[in-house]
Enzyme design. Structure first.
Site, mmCIF file in Angstrom:
data_model
loop_
_atom_site.group_PDB
_atom_site.id
_atom_site.type_symbol
_atom_site.label_atom_id
_atom_site.label_comp_id
_atom_site.label_asym_id
_atom_site.label_seq_id
_atom_site.Cartn_x
_atom_site.Cartn_y
_atom_site.Cartn_z
ATOM 1 N N GLN A 104 8.045 11.396 0.993
ATOM 2 C CA GLN A 104 7.044 10.935 0.039
ATOM 3 C C GLN A 104 5.618 11.288 0.472
ATOM 4 O O GLN A 104 4.708 11.266 -0.346
ATOM 5 C CB GLN A 104 7.182 9.431 -0.186
ATOM 6 C CG GLN A 104 8.439 9.083 -0.973
ATOM 7 C CD GLN A 104 8.512 7.630 -1.381
ATOM 8 O OE1 GLN A 104 7.886 6.771 -0.773
ATOM 9 N NE2 GLN A 104 9.288 7.339 -2.415
ATOM 10 N N ASP A 119 4.508 1.239 -6.858
ATOM 11 C CA ASP A 119 3.627 1.938 -5.905
ATOM 12 C C ASP A 119 3.696 3.448 -6.073
ATOM 13 O O ASP A 119 2.678 4.137 -6.101
ATOM 14 C CB ASP A 119 4.030 1.601 -4.463
ATOM 15 C CG ASP A 119 3.908 0.123 -4.151
ATOM 16 O OD1 ASP A 119 3.377 -0.614 -4.995
ATOM 17 O OD2 ASP A 119 4.350 -0.274 -3.062
ATOM 18 N N GLN A 120 4.942 3.963 -6.146
ATOM 19 C CA GLN A 120 5.132 5.410 -6.185
ATOM 20 C C GLN A 120 4.765 6.003 -7.546
ATOM 21 O O GLN A 120 4.230 7.113 -7.623
ATOM 22 C CB GLN A 120 6.589 5.745 -5.833
ATOM 23 C CG GLN A 120 7.030 5.226 -4.481
ATOM 24 C CD GLN A 120 6.104 5.676 -3.355
ATOM 25 O OE1 GLN A 120 5.628 6.803 -3.354
ATOM 26 N NE2 GLN A 120 5.832 4.788 -2.416
ATOM 27 N N HIS A 180 0.962 -3.957 -1.423
ATOM 28 C CA HIS A 180 1.147 -2.510 -1.319
ATOM 29 C C HIS A 180 0.500 -1.795 -2.503
ATOM 30 O O HIS A 180 -0.164 -0.764 -2.340
ATOM 31 C CB HIS A 180 2.635 -2.179 -1.269
ATOM 32 C CG HIS A 180 3.271 -2.454 0.053
ATOM 33 N ND1 HIS A 180 3.338 -1.520 1.056
ATOM 34 C CD2 HIS A 180 3.861 -3.568 0.544
ATOM 35 C CE1 HIS A 180 3.951 -2.035 2.106
ATOM 36 N NE2 HIS A 180 4.273 -3.286 1.823
ATOM 37 N N GLU A 228 -3.131 -3.650 2.911
ATOM 38 C CA GLU A 228 -1.798 -3.946 3.433
ATOM 39 C C GLU A 228 -1.716 -3.711 4.935
ATOM 40 O O GLU A 228 -0.894 -4.309 5.625
ATOM 41 C CB GLU A 228 -0.774 -3.106 2.651
ATOM 42 C CG GLU A 228 0.657 -3.197 3.102
ATOM 43 C CD GLU A 228 1.047 -2.033 3.994
ATOM 44 O OE1 GLU A 228 2.074 -2.144 4.675
ATOM 45 O OE2 GLU A 228 0.310 -1.033 4.022
ATOM 46 N N LEU A 276 9.031 0.619 -7.225
ATOM 47 C CA LEU A 276 8.758 1.820 -8.009
ATOM 48 C C LEU A 276 7.303 1.868 -8.449
ATOM 49 O O LEU A 276 6.715 2.948 -8.583
ATOM 50 C CB LEU A 276 9.686 1.868 -9.228
ATOM 51 C CG LEU A 276 9.559 3.079 -10.145
ATOM 52 C CD1 LEU A 276 9.770 4.380 -9.389
ATOM 53 C CD2 LEU A 276 10.546 2.962 -11.310
#
Length: 338
Positions: free
Chosen positions: A100, A284-285, A306, A10, A282
């Site tokens: 984060q 990705d996290q 991502h 990315e 959501l």
């Protein structure tokens, strides 16, 4: 020491933040080159530098290259230190992205922590506070740790000035499986305005009603009084039996209110029609949490750049396998195994 090329995948700030988070958790030092090489303004901007400084403090780390516009960084963590922290971006840069960066390490620290973060709380290209509080942190709590976030003052681009606090009671992360979202139990469209005409919010909510068929009692205007500067956000909350998703779009000067609302509504429409529990952002996290828990699975939409960058970054620090299976043109199943 691990060497990471920040221009891969990315090519933005995500690979830096994920690398800092995993370095703190695993105690693994790394060197990153070509930081944010894929962006129009490469190198460390204020919000990225604040994330580095936050990781440095939490990990009692030795750092070189931590300065504005730096394209190389060396990070050597010593140990994760729980405690009371205050991190300020100093611009409208995202404070939620700073959180984060350090939160994964504090989830498994030896004691509780509190954080106060200042900067942007509702930024384009970053998770807004509403997503953090209503979508992401409830899943963190289901996996073991107790984390609560409180918004004290919203901060919009370009003025910034937002502030929120977070309390963290650590616990080992448990695997989580989300194969379905269950029945939708509540829908809420909120048009947030700060120093912006009420008519803007009204037009946005009317657009959501036309686009998604949401009823008048599922749409509301929220006038924010404590904002440093003007701002406008359309936030669409879809609460289901097993997960809550939040979709947002940000008002900009010269962009019609109807177009702002259309953007959020289209994202929500795609999510609802796919029938999956986990949306694009959501994904990705949640993958990072499952990687730290060494297990879990969920269904989501086709992965974007991502998410692919997350998977590639995990491989530098963790011995986990992430598999992505296509169940239909619009549904993917992600499984993480330790």
């Amino acid at each position: 020491m691990i060497r990471i090329d920040g221009s891969k995948g990315e090519g933005g700030g995500q690979v830096l933040r994920t690398s800092l988070a995993l370095s703190l958790v695993t105690g693994t030092p790394f060197q990153m080159v070509n930081i944010r090489a894929g962006r129009s303004k490469p190198g460390l901007l204020r919000q990225h530098l604040t994330a580095v400084k936050a990781a440095e403090a939490v990990g009692e780390a030795e750092v070189t290259g931590a300065e504005l516009h730096s394209k190389e960084l060396t990070f050597r963590p010593r140990r994760v230190k729980p405690g009371d922290y205050h991190f300020a971006v100093g611009t409208a840069g995202s404070a939620t992205l700073v959180l984060q960066t350090v939160l994964p390490a504090l989830l498994s620290a030896s004691g509780p922590s509190t954080l106060v973060l200042e900067g942007g709380t509702h930024n384009p290209a970053a998770p807004p506070f509403d997503f953090l509080a209503k979508s992401y942190l409830p899943l963190v709590r289901r996996m073991g740790p107790e984390v609560e976030a409180t918004l004290e003052r919203p901060g919009f681009f370009p003025a910034g000035g937002g502030k929120f606090s977070v309390s963290v009671l650590p616990a080992p992360l448990k695997p989580l499986h989300l194969p379905e979202r269950g029945k939708v139990v509540r829908r809420q469209a909120t048009a947030m305005i700060a120093q912006v005409p009420y008519d803007v919010a009204k037009r946005e909510l009317e657009t959501v009603g036309r686009k998604l068929g949401w009823y008048p009692d599922e749409r509301r205007v929220e006038e924010l009084k404590r904002s440093v500067g003007p701002g406008n956000v359309v936030s669409l909350e879809v609460e289901s039996e097993h997960v809550t998703e939040v979709f947002t779009s940000f008002g900009e000067r010269g962009v019609r209110a109807e177009d702002v609302a259309e953007s959020a509504a289209e994202e929500a429409r795609v999510y609802l029609e796919a029938g999956v529990p986990v949306g694009e952002h959501l994904c990705d996290q949640l993958m990072l949490l499952l990687a730290l828990a060494r297990g879990g699975s969920f269904r989501t939409l086709p992965l974007d750049g991502h998410a692919q960058t997350q998977i590639e970054t995990f491989a530098h620090f963790l011995d986990v396998k992430v598999s992505v299976n296509e169940l239909s043109p619009q549904v993917r199943e992600v499984e993480v195994r330790g």
